[in-house]
Design a protein around this motif. Sequence first.
Motif, PDB file in Angstrom:
ATOM      1  N   SER A   1       0.683  -1.252   0.133  1.00  0.00           N
ATOM      2  CA  SER A   1      -0.057   0.187  -0.040  1.00  0.00           C
ATOM      3  C   SER A   1       0.818   1.143   0.010  1.00  0.00           C
ATOM      4  CB  SER A   1      -0.880  -0.053   1.235  1.00  0.00           C
ATOM      5  OG  SER A   1      -1.815  -1.096   1.086  1.00  0.00           O
ATOM      6  N   GLY A   2       2.036   1.176   0.769  1.00  0.00           N
ATOM      7  CA  GLY A   2       2.683   2.301   0.800  1.00  0.00           C
ATOM      8  C   GLY A   2       3.923   2.730  -0.142  1.00  0.00           C
ATOM      9  N   SER A   3       3.949   1.726  -1.008  1.00  0.00           N
ATOM     10  CA  SER A   3       5.047   1.878  -2.204  1.00  0.00           C
ATOM     11  C   SER A   3       4.625   3.199  -3.350  1.00  0.00           C
ATOM     12  CB  SER A   3       5.129   0.719  -2.846  1.00  0.00           C
ATOM     13  OG  SER A   3       3.919   0.097  -3.387  1.00  0.00           O
ATOM     14  N   PHE A   4       3.219   3.224  -3.268  1.00  0.00           N
ATOM     15  CA  PHE A   4       2.774   4.473  -4.148  1.00  0.00           C
ATOM     16  C   PHE A   4       3.264   5.899  -3.607  1.00  0.00           C
ATOM     17  CE2 PHE A   4      -0.352   7.674  -5.400  1.00  0.00           C
ATOM     18  CZ  PHE A   4      -0.593   7.496  -6.476  1.00  0.00           C
ATOM     19  N   MET A   5       3.105   5.967  -2.262  1.00  0.00           N
ATOM     20  CA  MET A   5       3.386   7.111  -1.779  1.00  0.00           C
ATOM     21  C   MET A   5       5.084   7.462  -1.681  1.00  0.00           C
ATOM     22  SD  MET A   5       0.714   8.620  -1.808  1.00  0.00           S
ATOM     23  CE  MET A   5       1.154  10.281  -1.097  1.00  0.00           C
ATOM     24  N   ILE A   6       5.642   6.164  -1.529  1.00  0.00           N
ATOM     25  CA  ILE A   6       7.096   6.444  -1.514  1.00  0.00           C
ATOM     26  C   ILE A   6       7.627   6.767  -2.848  1.00  0.00           C
ATOM     27  CG2 ILE A   6       9.145   4.950  -1.233  1.00  0.00           C
ATOM     28  CD1 ILE A   6       7.826   5.176   1.337  1.00  0.00           C
ATOM     29  N   GLY A   7       7.146   6.383  -3.807  1.00  0.00           N
ATOM     30  CA  GLY A   7       7.205   6.757  -5.200  1.00  0.00           C
ATOM     31  C   GLY A   7       7.133   8.267  -5.199  1.00  0.00           C
ATOM     32  N   ARG A   8       6.122   8.951  -4.777  1.00  0.00           N
ATOM     33  CA  ARG A   8       5.893  10.369  -4.803  1.00  0.00           C
ATOM     34  C   ARG A   8       6.934  10.918  -3.813  1.00  0.00           C
ATOM     35  NH1 ARG A   8       0.201  12.568  -3.288  1.00  0.00           N
ATOM     36  NH2 ARG A   8       1.410  14.558  -4.283  1.00  0.00           N
ATOM     37  N   LEU A   9       7.372  10.520  -2.967  1.00  0.00           N
ATOM     38  CA  LEU A   9       8.414  10.890  -2.191  1.00  0.00           C
ATOM     39  C   LEU A   9       9.645  11.399  -3.248  1.00  0.00           C
ATOM     40  CD1 LEU A   9       9.931  11.841   0.475  1.00  0.00           C
ATOM     41  CD2 LEU A   9      10.785   9.219   0.605  1.00  0.00           C
ATOM     42  N   PHE A  10       9.930  10.771  -3.996  1.00  0.00           N
ATOM     43  CA  PHE A  10      10.932  11.073  -5.068  1.00  0.00           C
ATOM     44  C   PHE A  10      10.528  12.174  -5.925  1.00  0.00           C
ATOM     45  CE2 PHE A  10      12.214   7.075  -3.033  1.00  0.00           C
ATOM     46  CZ  PHE A  10      13.631   7.273  -2.759  1.00  0.00           C
ATOM     47  N   SER A  11       9.637  12.225  -6.366  1.00  0.00           N
ATOM     48  CA  SER A  11       8.993  13.055  -7.407  1.00  0.00           C
ATOM     49  C   SER A  11       8.381  14.280  -7.031  1.00  0.00           C
ATOM     50  CB  SER A  11       8.230  12.342  -8.496  1.00  0.00           C
ATOM     51  OG  SER A  11       7.112  11.661  -7.857  1.00  0.00           O
ATOM     52  N   ALA A  12       7.898  14.364  -5.895  1.00  0.00           N
ATOM     53  CA  ALA A  12       6.656  15.668  -5.471  1.00  0.00           C
ATOM     54  C   ALA A  12       7.428  16.787  -5.821  1.00  0.00           C
ATOM     55  CB  ALA A  12       6.286  15.328  -3.932  1.00  0.00           C
ATOM     56  N   TYR A  13       8.428  17.150  -5.301  1.00  0.00           N
ATOM     57  CA  TYR A  13       9.338  18.677  -5.510  1.00  0.00           C
ATOM     58  C   TYR A  13       9.553  18.780  -6.824  1.00  0.00           C
ATOM     59  CZ  TYR A  13      11.715  22.786  -4.085  1.00  0.00           C
ATOM     60  OH  TYR A  13      12.235  24.046  -4.145  1.00  0.00           O
ATOM     61  N   PRO A  14       9.923  17.917  -7.699  1.00  0.00           N
ATOM     62  CA  PRO A  14      10.484  18.024  -9.071  1.00  0.00           C
ATOM     63  C   PRO A  14       9.087  18.275  -9.708  1.00  0.00           C
ATOM     64  CG  PRO A  14      11.821  16.276  -8.209  1.00  0.00           C
ATOM     65  CD  PRO A  14      10.808  16.588  -7.224  1.00  0.00           C
ATOM     66  N   TRP A  15       8.036  17.803  -9.332  1.00  0.00           N
ATOM     67  CA  TRP A  15       6.767  18.037  -9.883  1.00  0.00           C
ATOM     68  C   TRP A  15       6.345  19.375  -9.709  1.00  0.00           C
ATOM     69  CZ3 TRP A  15       5.357  15.931 -14.310  1.00  0.00           C
ATOM     70  CH2 TRP A  15       5.281  14.524 -14.279  1.00  0.00           C
TER      71      TRP A  15
ATOM     72  N   PRO B   1       7.223  -8.526  -5.876  1.00  0.00           N
ATOM     73  CA  PRO B   1       8.141  -7.528  -6.184  1.00  0.00           C
ATOM     74  C   PRO B   1       7.863  -6.805  -7.615  1.00  0.00           C
ATOM     75  CG  PRO B   1       9.589  -9.445  -5.949  1.00  0.00           C
ATOM     76  CD  PRO B   1       8.087 -10.007  -5.881  1.00  0.00           C
ATOM     77  N   PHE B   2       7.015  -7.342  -8.362  1.00  0.00           N
ATOM     78  CA  PHE B   2       6.488  -6.630  -9.447  1.00  0.00           C
ATOM     79  C   PHE B   2       5.313  -5.640  -9.042  1.00  0.00           C
ATOM     80  CE2 PHE B   2       3.459  -6.302 -12.982  1.00  0.00           C
ATOM     81  CZ  PHE B   2       4.170  -5.951 -13.961  1.00  0.00           C
ATOM     82  N   ALA B   3       4.466  -6.088  -7.985  1.00  0.00           N
ATOM     83  CA  ALA B   3       3.588  -5.467  -7.659  1.00  0.00           C
ATOM     84  C   ALA B   3       3.897  -4.162  -6.878  1.00  0.00           C
ATOM     85  CB  ALA B   3       2.380  -6.039  -6.856  1.00  0.00           C
ATOM     86  N   VAL B   4       4.779  -4.471  -6.337  1.00  0.00           N
ATOM     87  CA  VAL B   4       5.443  -3.258  -5.376  1.00  0.00           C
ATOM     88  C   VAL B   4       6.168  -2.162  -6.337  1.00  0.00           C
ATOM     89  CG1 VAL B   4       7.241  -2.550  -3.814  1.00  0.00           C
ATOM     90  CG2 VAL B   4       5.935  -4.391  -3.182  1.00  0.00           C
ATOM     91  N   CYS B   5       6.911  -2.542  -7.318  1.00  0.00           N
ATOM     92  CA  CYS B   5       7.566  -2.039  -8.402  1.00  0.00           C
ATOM     93  C   CYS B   5       6.352  -1.020  -9.156  1.00  0.00           C
ATOM     94  CB  CYS B   5       8.371  -2.485  -9.329  1.00  0.00           C
ATOM     95  SG  CYS B   5      10.046  -3.165  -8.550  1.00  0.00           S
ATOM     96  N   ILE B   6       5.267  -1.562  -9.698  1.00  0.00           N
ATOM     97  CA  ILE B   6       4.504  -0.823 -10.380  1.00  0.00           C
ATOM     98  C   ILE B   6       3.806   0.202  -9.537  1.00  0.00           C
ATOM     99  CG2 ILE B   6       2.169  -1.047 -11.624  1.00  0.00           C
ATOM    100  CD1 ILE B   6       4.650  -1.832 -13.373  1.00  0.00           C
ATOM    101  N   ARG B   7       3.685  -0.142  -8.244  1.00  0.00           N
ATOM    102  CA  ARG B   7       2.933   0.900  -7.504  1.00  0.00           C
ATOM    103  C   ARG B   7       3.720   1.954  -7.210  1.00  0.00           C
ATOM    104  NH1 ARG B   7      -1.884   1.738  -5.146  1.00  0.00           N
ATOM    105  NH2 ARG B   7      -1.440   1.893  -3.151  1.00  0.00           N
ATOM    106  N   PHE B   8       5.066   1.481  -7.026  1.00  0.00           N
ATOM    107  CA  PHE B   8       6.052   2.782  -6.854  1.00  0.00           C
ATOM    108  C   PHE B   8       6.252   3.514  -8.058  1.00  0.00           C
ATOM    109  CE2 PHE B   8      10.584   4.099  -7.496  1.00  0.00           C
ATOM    110  CZ  PHE B   8      10.684   4.688  -6.226  1.00  0.00           C
ATOM    111  N   PHE B   9       6.175   3.228  -9.155  1.00  0.00           N
ATOM    112  CA  PHE B   9       6.357   4.097 -10.470  1.00  0.00           C
ATOM    113  C   PHE B   9       5.029   4.756 -10.614  1.00  0.00           C
ATOM    114  CE2 PHE B   9       9.798   1.077 -11.539  1.00  0.00           C
ATOM    115  CZ  PHE B   9      10.861   1.998 -11.877  1.00  0.00           C
ATOM    116  N   THR B  10       3.975   4.187 -10.259  1.00  0.00           N
ATOM    117  CA  THR B  10       2.604   5.025 -10.257  1.00  0.00           C
ATOM    118  C   THR B  10       2.894   6.171  -9.528  1.00  0.00           C
ATOM    119  OG1 THR B  10       1.352   2.737 -10.697  1.00  0.00           O
ATOM    120  CG2 THR B  10       0.221   4.684 -10.233  1.00  0.00           C
ATOM    121  N   GLY B  11       3.232   5.981  -8.338  1.00  0.00           N
ATOM    122  CA  GLY B  11       3.810   7.343  -7.350  1.00  0.00           C
ATOM    123  C   GLY B  11       4.504   8.357  -8.131  1.00  0.00           C
ATOM    124  N   ILE B  12       5.501   7.659  -8.607  1.00  0.00           N
ATOM    125  CA  ILE B  12       6.689   8.602  -9.160  1.00  0.00           C
ATOM    126  C   ILE B  12       5.910   9.494 -10.211  1.00  0.00           C
ATOM    127  CG2 ILE B  12       8.565   8.713 -10.801  1.00  0.00           C
ATOM    128  CD1 ILE B  12       9.859   6.534  -9.221  1.00  0.00           C
TER     129      ILE B  12
END
Length: 618
Positions: A122-136, A170-181
Motif C-alpha cells: 500500500s505504501g509503495s505508491f507514496m514512497i514513489g511520490r516522495l522522490f518526485s513531488a518537489y520536482p513536479w 516484487p512486480f506489484a510493489v515496483c508498479i505501485r512505486f512507479f505509479t507514485g513517481i
Amino acid sequence: MKSNYGKHPPVPKVVNYGATTTDDDDQFADTISKPSFHAGGEGDNSRRRSTVSTVRQSMAKIADQTREALRSHTMSSLALCSSVLSMMYLLMSAFPYSGFMAMQLIPGLTQESAGTYAGILSGSFMIGRLFSAYPWGMISDRYGRKFVLLFSTASSAILVVTFGFSFSFPFAVCIRFFTGICNGTMIAARVSVTELAKGNHDLEARGMGLVMSMVGFGMLMGPAIGGVLSEPVTQHPDIDFGRFEDLLLKFPFLLPNLIGGLLCTLSTLQIIFSVEETLPKEKLRSPKYFLPDAVSLLAGLPSKAWINFKSRENGNDGDGEYERIKTPEATDTTTDDEDMKIIESRFFGEMGDAVAMSTRSSRASFSAALHRPSATRPSLGTLEEGEKETFPDSVESSVDETRASATISSLMGNKRVRECLTSYWCMTFASTAAGEVFPLFAMARKPGGLGVEETAIGVIGAGSGLLFCVSQYFIFAASMKRLGLHKTMVYSAFLSVTPAILIPLSLLIDANTGIMAYLSVLNGIMLIFFSNWNAALTITQNRAVNPSERAKLNGLAAVGASVGRGGGPLFAGVLVTLSYTSGVVPAAFGSLLVYVAMGLGGLGAYILTSKLEDDEEK
C-alpha cells in the motif's frame, strides 16, 4: 445652468467574477427614459438614448464575460475534482485487498502475518511520490499546471491496469512505486484552485472545499470498490463471469484496477477539454521541450556536481553559488563583486544557469540599475504603515515576480509555512495509518478483530461514502461562514483522526448490521472533517507565500505527505502484526492498543494545528 449633455454615467465596477452597478446608473436611465423639454429638443434626447444604449451594451458584454468566466471556472474545477478523485482512488483502492494480495503472491502468509507486506504494498505508491513531488512542483512552474495533470492521469491509466496483472509481489510493489513517481496531480490541483479564483477568497474557499472533498470521497470510494470487486469469482460465486472467469481467477485483483484505469482515462479527457492553464504565458514553456530538457538536465548533472564539489572545496557553502564565464570579450570579472553576486544569484534561480555580463559597460549599467531607486514604486521598507496601503496589489505582485526563485531552505525559513507543513505532514501520517489499520482490524479473526471479508469492508466504506457525499460540502461551507477559516481548520483537525479510538467499541456490538452502521458513521465523520481540515489548511498554506512560490510549496508539502502516506501503512501493518502475534498483549486487546496509538497520533496533529496563528484576528 451647466449642461449635462454629453456626460457619461459612471462605469460599472467589476470585481472578480461579479458585476455591480451604481445608483447613478439607475437614476440616469430613469431620467432619459422620460420625455425631455430642455433646450435642444429632440436632438438632445436622441444623444441621450444613444448613450444609454451604449451603456446597456457594455453592461450586457460584461454580463456575458462574467457568465463565460464562471462557466470556465466551473468546468476547470470539475476537471480538477475528477483528477484528484482518480488519484485518491489509485492510492486507496488497494487498501482493503492489499493483505489478501500479499497472501496470494507470497505463499505461506496468514491473515495475522500479512500486515507488514500489506503495508509495503500500500505504501509503495507514496514512497514513489516522495522522490518526485518537489520536482513536479518545479515542472509545474515551467511547463504549466495542465501538463502535469495530463501526464499524471494518462500515465496512471496505463500503470494501474498493469498493476492488476501483477504476477509476483516484487512486480506489484515496483508498479505501485512507479505509479507514485509519475503522479503529480495533487500539486498542480492545489495550486490551480487558488489561481483560478483570481484573488476572490470566497470563490477560492468554495473551489478548495469542492476539490479537497474529492480526497475524502476517494478515501471512501476507493476501499469500497476495491473491497467489493477484488477476488470477484470467490466473493460472488452466484455470478456467471463466462469466458472471463479464468482470467479473473488468475488475476483476482484485476477488476478494481480496470475501474481505476477508466477513471484516469476520463480525467485525462476532462483535463484536455476543460482545464484552464493558470500559469502566465510569459512563464510557460512548451511541453514539447520536456523530454529534451530532461535529457539535457540528466546529462549535465555530473558537471554540475563537479562544480558544486569544487566550489565547496574552495570554501563556498553552496548557497547562491555562481560561476564566472571567461571569454575573450570579458576577461575582467573581478570588479563589482558584490553587485555581480546579487545579479548572478538572482538569475541563477530563474534560469538554471549563472549569468555573466559580457562587457565591463554592461556590468556597470546593470549594477547602476540594481541600485537605482524604483521609478514606479518605492521600497516597502521605507514606507510608513499607512502609506503601504496606497499602492495597489498589482504593483506588489509585479515586485514579487522579480524576487529570487524559492528554494526549500527559503520556504522552510518562513515560520508560518513551516508550521503549516509540519501540521500537514503529521496529520497525513496519522490519517493514512488509521485508514490502513481499519481493513486489517476488520479481517483479523475474533476476538481481536471483526473477522469479515472484503465485501463487508466495502459495504462499510459505501455507508461512510454516502454520509460523506450528502453532508461534507455543506458542513464545510457552513463552518467557513460561521466560524471562519482558522476555527474551521482547528475544529476539523480534532475530529479527523482522534475519534478512531472509539472503533474497538464495535467489538461489543452483537448484530452485524449494528456493527456496520456504527463503523460507517464513525468513519464517515472522520473523513468529513479530515477533508474540511485539508481544504482549510491548504488555503492557509497558499496564502502564506507569494503566488510564484505556491507550486514549489505544494511540491514540498507533497514530499512530506508522501513520507506520511508511505510510512503510515507500513507503520500500521507492523503495529497490527506485533499487537496480534507478539504476545506482548493478549490478542483480544490488540485492537485497543492499535487504536489508542492512532488516537494519540491524531491528537498530536491537532495540537500542532491549534498552534497556528489566526490571521483574521490580527
